[in-house]
Design an enzyme around this catalytic site. Structure first.
Site, PDB file in Angstrom:
ATOM      1  N   HIS A 198      16.649 -16.075  30.534  1.00 25.32           N
ATOM      2  CA  HIS A 198      16.447 -16.907  31.726  1.00 25.32           C
ATOM      3  C   HIS A 198      16.096 -18.341  31.348  1.00 25.32           C
ATOM      4  CE1 HIS A 198      15.310 -16.643  36.210  1.00 25.32           C
ATOM      5  NE2 HIS A 198      16.602 -16.503  36.038  1.00 25.32           N
ATOM      6  N   HIS A 233       3.997 -14.745  35.293  1.00 27.24           N
ATOM      7  CA  HIS A 233       5.284 -14.615  34.573  1.00 27.24           C
ATOM      8  C   HIS A 233       5.595 -13.115  34.516  1.00 27.24           C
ATOM      9  CE1 HIS A 233       8.547 -15.562  31.980  1.00 27.24           C
ATOM     10  NE2 HIS A 233       7.923 -15.917  30.864  1.00 27.24           N
ATOM     11  N   VAL A 267       1.578 -13.386  46.662  1.00 27.81           N
ATOM     12  CA  VAL A 267       2.054 -12.002  46.654  1.00 27.81           C
ATOM     13  C   VAL A 267       2.904 -11.817  45.399  1.00 27.81           C
ATOM     14  CG1 VAL A 267       3.347 -10.242  47.912  1.00 27.81           C
ATOM     15  CG2 VAL A 267       2.012 -11.958  49.161  1.00 27.81           C
ATOM     16  N   MET A 268       2.511 -10.879  44.568  1.00 30.12           N
ATOM     17  CA  MET A 268       3.170 -10.719  43.268  1.00 30.12           C
ATOM     18  C   MET A 268       4.594 -10.180  43.418  1.00 30.12           C
ATOM     19  SD  MET A 268       1.237 -11.824  40.911  1.00 30.12           S
ATOM     20  CE  MET A 268       0.214 -13.016  41.693  1.00 30.12           C
ATOM     21  N   GLY A 269       5.496 -10.755  42.633  1.00 29.81           N
ATOM     22  CA  GLY A 269       6.894 -10.335  42.716  1.00 29.81           C
ATOM     23  C   GLY A 269       7.685 -11.176  43.706  1.00 29.81           C
ATOM     24  N   PHE A 270       7.054 -12.227  44.222  1.00 30.12           N
ATOM     25  CA  PHE A 270       7.745 -13.130  45.161  1.00 30.12           C
ATOM     26  C   PHE A 270       7.637 -14.567  44.669  1.00 30.12           C
ATOM     27  CE2 PHE A 270       7.360  -9.434  47.666  1.00 30.12           C
ATOM     28  CZ  PHE A 270       8.423  -9.482  48.560  1.00 30.12           C
ATOM     29  N   HIS A 272       9.736 -18.223  43.140  1.00 27.31           N
ATOM     30  CA  HIS A 272      10.295 -18.604  41.850  1.00 27.31           C
ATOM     31  C   HIS A 272      10.406 -20.109  41.770  1.00 27.31           C
ATOM     32  CE1 HIS A 272      12.924 -18.682  38.361  1.00 27.31           C
ATOM     33  NE2 HIS A 272      12.462 -17.462  38.132  1.00 27.31           N
ATOM     34  N   ARG A 281      19.193 -11.943  40.397  1.00 31.66           N
ATOM     35  CA  ARG A 281      18.893 -10.722  39.645  1.00 31.66           C
ATOM     36  C   ARG A 281      18.214  -9.707  40.559  1.00 31.66           C
ATOM     37  NH1 ARG A 281      14.861 -13.195  35.588  1.00 31.66           N
ATOM     38  NH2 ARG A 281      14.083 -13.827  37.620  1.00 31.66           N
ATOM     39  N   ASP A 323      10.933  -9.157  39.566  1.00 35.79           N
ATOM     40  CA  ASP A 323       9.811  -8.252  39.314  1.00 35.79           C
ATOM     41  C   ASP A 323       9.534  -7.300  40.473  1.00 35.79           C
ATOM     42  OD1 ASP A 323       9.206  -9.206  36.734  1.00 35.79           O
ATOM     43  OD2 ASP A 323       8.306 -10.979  37.638  1.00 35.79           O
ATOM     44  N   ARG A 348      13.654  -9.072  27.005  1.00 33.00           N
ATOM     45  CA  ARG A 348      13.649 -10.538  26.834  1.00 33.00           C
ATOM     46  C   ARG A 348      13.632 -10.949  25.364  1.00 33.00           C
ATOM     47  NH1 ARG A 348      12.468 -14.599  30.463  1.00 33.00           N
ATOM     48  NH2 ARG A 348      13.763 -13.314  31.837  1.00 33.00           N
ATOM     49  N   ARG A 367       7.588 -32.482  21.095  1.00 32.94           N
ATOM     50  CA  ARG A 367       6.318 -33.200  21.166  1.00 32.94           C
ATOM     51  C   ARG A 367       6.324 -33.986  22.472  1.00 32.94           C
ATOM     52  NH1 ARG A 367       2.071 -35.494  22.593  1.00 32.94           N
ATOM     53  NH2 ARG A 367       0.536 -36.102  21.019  1.00 32.94           N
TER      54      ARG A 367
HETATM   55  N1  COA Z   1       3.191 -15.410  47.630  1.00 31.11           N
HETATM   56  C1  COA Z   1       2.757 -16.141  48.650  1.00 31.11           C
HETATM   57  N2  COA Z   1       2.987 -17.457  48.740  1.00 31.11           N
HETATM   58  C2  COA Z   1       3.691 -18.021  47.755  1.00 31.11           C
HETATM   59  C3  COA Z   1       4.185 -17.307  46.675  1.00 31.11           C
HETATM   60  C4  COA Z   1       3.907 -15.935  46.634  1.00 31.11           C
HETATM   61  N3  COA Z   1       4.336 -15.187  45.617  1.00 31.11           N
HETATM   62  N4  COA Z   1       4.855 -18.136  45.853  1.00 31.11           N
HETATM   63  C5  COA Z   1       4.785 -19.342  46.405  1.00 31.11           C
HETATM   64  N5  COA Z   1       4.080 -19.280  47.552  1.00 31.11           N
HETATM   65  C6  COA Z   1       3.789 -20.368  48.469  1.00 31.11           C
HETATM   66  C7  COA Z   1       2.729 -21.284  47.889  1.00 31.11           C
HETATM   67  O1  COA Z   1       1.429 -20.821  48.175  1.00 31.11           O
HETATM   68  C8  COA Z   1       3.060 -22.572  48.579  1.00 31.11           C
HETATM   69  O2  COA Z   1       2.595 -22.503  49.897  1.00 31.11           O
HETATM   70  P1  COA Z   1       2.053 -23.810  50.642  1.00 31.11           P
HETATM   71  O3  COA Z   1       3.193 -24.793  50.608  1.00 31.11           O
HETATM   72  O4  COA Z   1       1.699 -23.322  51.990  1.00 31.11           O
HETATM   73  O5  COA Z   1       0.885 -24.265  49.821  1.00 31.11           O
HETATM   74  C9  COA Z   1       4.578 -22.545  48.637  1.00 31.11           C
HETATM   75  O6  COA Z   1       4.946 -21.181  48.602  1.00 31.11           O
HETATM   76  C10 COA Z   1       5.246 -23.265  47.502  1.00 31.11           C
HETATM   77  O7  COA Z   1       4.858 -22.648  46.342  1.00 31.11           O
HETATM   78  P2  COA Z   1       4.764 -23.349  44.965  1.00 31.11           P
HETATM   79  O8  COA Z   1       3.331 -23.356  44.546  1.00 31.11           O
HETATM   80  O9  COA Z   1       5.494 -24.640  44.958  1.00 31.11           O
HETATM   81  O10 COA Z   1       5.569 -22.354  44.090  1.00 31.11           O
HETATM   82  P3  COA Z   1       5.594 -22.468  42.561  1.00 31.11           P
HETATM   83  O11 COA Z   1       6.947 -22.916  42.193  1.00 31.11           O
HETATM   84  O12 COA Z   1       4.477 -23.246  42.030  1.00 31.11           O
HETATM   85  O13 COA Z   1       5.312 -20.993  42.115  1.00 31.11           O
HETATM   86  C11 COA Z   1       5.442 -18.952  41.129  1.00 31.11           C
HETATM   87  C12 COA Z   1       6.212 -20.202  41.477  1.00 31.11           C
HETATM   88  C13 COA Z   1       6.404 -17.983  40.474  1.00 31.11           C
HETATM   89  C14 COA Z   1       4.329 -19.304  40.130  1.00 31.11           C
HETATM   90  C15 COA Z   1       4.838 -18.361  42.408  1.00 31.11           C
HETATM   91  O14 COA Z   1       5.868 -18.127  43.332  1.00 31.11           O
HETATM   92  C16 COA Z   1       4.019 -17.138  42.157  1.00 31.11           C
HETATM   93  O15 COA Z   1       2.858 -17.226  41.762  1.00 31.11           O
HETATM   94  N6  COA Z   1       4.604 -15.924  42.392  1.00 31.11           N
HETATM   95  C17 COA Z   1       3.892 -14.689  42.196  1.00 31.11           C
HETATM   96  C18 COA Z   1       3.943 -14.295  40.739  1.00 31.11           C
HETATM   97  C19 COA Z   1       5.312 -13.845  40.339  1.00 31.11           C
HETATM   98  O16 COA Z   1       5.946 -13.052  41.014  1.00 31.11           O
HETATM   99  N7  COA Z   1       5.733 -14.340  39.171  1.00 31.11           N
HETATM  100  C20 COA Z   1       7.017 -13.988  38.607  1.00 31.11           C
HETATM  101  C21 COA Z   1       7.921 -15.161  38.668  1.00 31.11           C
HETATM  102  S1  COA Z   1       9.551 -14.736  38.126  1.00 31.11           S
END
Ligand code: COA
Length: 386
Positions: A198, A233, A267-270, A272, A281, A323, A348, A367
């Site tokens: 990825h 992650h 919420v985990m698994g949501f 990106h 995927r 996920d 991976r 760097r």
């Molecule tokens: N559950 C609930 N809300 C979520 C969310 C989630 N999984 N992911 C993003 N959001 C919300 C944020 O709280 C934010 O809300 P706001 O605008 O009201 O403050 C908005 O969506 C934008 O999110 P942002 O912080 O810009 O997303 P990001 O790009 O920083 O985060 C992740 C990306 C992957 C870190 C994040 O989606 C996340 O923590 N997901 C859960 C962990 C996960 O599944 N990781 C695997 C990634 S492949």
């Protein structure tokens, strides 16, 4: 900013924006020929992930990533033989796998034992060709490490590898000691294909940064395992299943998600960083999961899955990432949750190795610069004045 005040997070963001910087995302950190990730699609070396998922097996993807092309029939047979050659773990590594306290996180066990494995590497050298062979050794060994540790924790002895099995089948065989059914092996194979690569995600980037210092392959992979462990992650697949496992009915799940959205909980698994309108995927795996759930009589689980997914998508516009369906897929295959992120590693590692090889070929040190947002220049006060 007034003197003595620390830049609060929102102020930091403002300063960064004024300076024209992003905070660690949306920045092109380098070029790669290995994969392209974007809302338009995911491609491994130019091949669409949906087509690969439909037509090839994990070993073919491993060859594609590490050697740059899909294997011929002979190359695939040779690759399978090489994987087989490397599956058996060195005795000192098995002894350590047995001795680590049973309540240790399996990702921590993997980090330690991959590092230890490096001392018994039967392959040698740091040229790109050496590294390709060592990538196959690591891929074979990591699957064996996961299976052996799983068996020790369950008071069972590790099993000898079974010649003639495909990688996904071998993994299931070494875990359970039975020839796996075709459907289970195909689903595991699919998750291995989808997780394999990825581009510059956090763990791959970690591996590339380590490789860029002319360190070694094993150090890069150990660092990547540490990065993948985090719940933002790779650790998200375990957290997603822990969440799903709390619910007895879809109504429980719906009530949970309403509260989570109100409280702005993650919420985990949501979500990106790259895919804002859905993860290709996740769509591929979800379709396979739905078919499997139907035949496995797991309609209740799919209803709980949908009770989480529907409000996340319709009310928040946040889609599942890989996920989320992966967590339920592994659960329906009766795999314990502590294996989920290690299984991500088992896949991976192919992408990590491909990136390490690419980085070694480029031979450029990473760097990056940072935007300083701290205190302005100030005199060092004497102890009596602090
Ligand atoms: N559950 C609930 N809300 C979520 C969310 C989630 N999984 N992911 C993003 N959001 C919300 C944020 O709280 C934010 O809300 P706001 O605008 O009201 O403050 C908005 O969506 C934008 O999110 P942002 O912080 O810009 O997303 P990001 O790009 O920083 O985060 C992740 C990306 C992957 C870190 C994040 O989606 C996340 O923590 N997901 C859960 C962990 C996960 O599944 N990781 C695997 C990634 S492949």
């Amino acid at each position: 900013m007034t003197r003595g005040a620390r830049a609060p997070a929102n102020n930091r963001q403002k300063v960064m924006a004024e300076l024209g910087y992003s905070q660690g995302w949306g920045v092109v950190a380098g070029a790669t020929r290995i994969s392209s990730v974007g809302q338009a699609g995911l491609r491994y070396r130019g091949y669409d992930i949906a087509k690969l998922a439909e037509t090839v097996c994990f070993e073919e993807v491993l060859h594609l990533l590490v050697y740059g092309e899909l294997p011929t029939r002979r190359q695939l047979a040779f690759l399978r033989d090489t994987l087989m050659e490397f599956r058996r773990l060195p005795r000192p590594v098995v002894d350590v796998l047995r001795s680590i306290p049973t309540d240790t996180d399996l990702m921590d066990v993997l980090r330690t034992t991959v590092s230890l494995l490096g001392h018994y590497d039967p392959t040698h050298g740091d040229t790109p060709d050496d590294l390709r062979r060592r990538s196959i050794w690591l891929t074979a060994s990591i699957a064996s490490l996961i299976a052996a540790r799983h068996r020790f924790v369950n008071r069972l002895e590790p099993l000898d590898p079974q010649p003639g099995l495909a990688h996904a089948e071998e993994l299931l065989f070494q875990l359970h000691g039975e020839t796996p059914d075709e459907e289970a092996a195909r689903l595991i194979d699919l998750t291995l294909i989808l997780y394999a690569e990825h581009d510059f995600n956090a763990s791959t980037f970690t591996a590339r940064v380590i490789a860029s210092t002319r360190s070694d392959l094993v150090s890069a992979i150990v660092g990547a395992i540490g990065a993948l462990k985090g719940p933002l992650h790779g650790g998200a697949n375990e957290r997603a299943m822990e969440m799903l496992a709390q619910f007895h009915t879809p109504d429980d799940a719906a009530a949970f998600i309403t509260r989570a959205l109100e409280r702005k909980d993650k919420v985990m698994g949501f979500g990106h960083r790259v895919y804002r309108n859905g993860d290709h995927r996740a769509e591929i795996l979800e379709a396979a999961l739905r078919r499997h759930a139907e035949t496995a009589g797991a309609a209740k689980w799919m209803a709980i899955y949908d009770a989480i997914k529907t409000p996340m998508v319709t009310e928040k516009g946040i889609h599942p990432n890989l996920d989320f369906p992966c967590a339920l897929t592994y659960h329906l295959l009766n795999l314990p949750v502590d294996l989920y992120t290690p299984l991500f590693v088992a896949s991976r590692v192919a992408g990590w190795c491909a990136h390490v090889i690419e980085q070694v070929e480029e031979d450029k040190l990473y760097r990056p610069l940072s935007a300083y947002v701290g205190e302005p220049p100030r005199p060092v006060p004497p102890m009596s004045a602090r």
